[in-house]
Scaffold this motif. Sequence first.
Motif, mmCIF file in Angstrom:
data_model
loop_
_atom_site.group_PDB
_atom_site.id
_atom_site.type_symbol
_atom_site.label_atom_id
_atom_site.label_comp_id
_atom_site.label_asym_id
_atom_site.label_seq_id
_atom_site.Cartn_x
_atom_site.Cartn_y
_atom_site.Cartn_z
ATOM 1 N N LYS A 109 6.424 -0.894 4.870
ATOM 2 C CA LYS A 109 6.282 -2.319 4.745
ATOM 3 C C LYS A 109 7.240 -2.941 5.736
ATOM 4 O O LYS A 109 8.395 -2.563 5.822
ATOM 5 N N GLY A 153 2.285 4.603 0.906
ATOM 6 C CA GLY A 153 2.244 5.459 2.080
ATOM 7 C C GLY A 153 2.393 4.680 3.377
ATOM 8 O O GLY A 153 2.576 5.262 4.435
ATOM 9 N N CYS A 154 2.295 3.425 3.376
ATOM 10 C CA CYS A 154 2.472 2.617 4.595
ATOM 11 C C CYS A 154 3.767 1.875 4.473
ATOM 12 O O CYS A 154 4.024 1.262 3.448
ATOM 13 N N HIS A 159 0.866 -1.168 0.000
ATOM 14 C CA HIS A 159 0.000 0.000 0.000
ATOM 15 C C HIS A 159 0.887 1.197 0.000
ATOM 16 O O HIS A 159 1.849 1.258 0.771
#
Length: 114
Positions: free
Chosen positions: A12, A9-10, A7
């Motif tokens: 990892k 912006g998130c 995703h």
Amino acid sequence: MRHRRPHFGCPKQVVHPTKQDVVHCCSKEVVQHVHPSHTTVMNHHLIENQHVYPHSTSTVNTVNSIDVFGGAYNVPAPGPGVAPGPGVGPAAGPGVGPVGAPGRPPVPGANPWR
């Protein structure tokens, strides 16, 4: 394991199972086991009573002194014409005059130095 699409912006991340480590820590403890003992010193003292009987000896010297006076030396001479009797006067001869006179034996106990 299934991968998903990231995703945006998130961040990892993958989390793995916790690894277990065992650290052995040893400590030393001193336990004293006391085993008491006792020594009694007995001093024995002997008193020896010695009985002594001291004896002394003394000496006593006695001295006796007596003064013995003989007869008088002033014997009156017989008058003129009278013959002197025995033991009287200078013509009496030895051993006849007054006690202690010259020529007469000393009296026992008399002091010869007087």
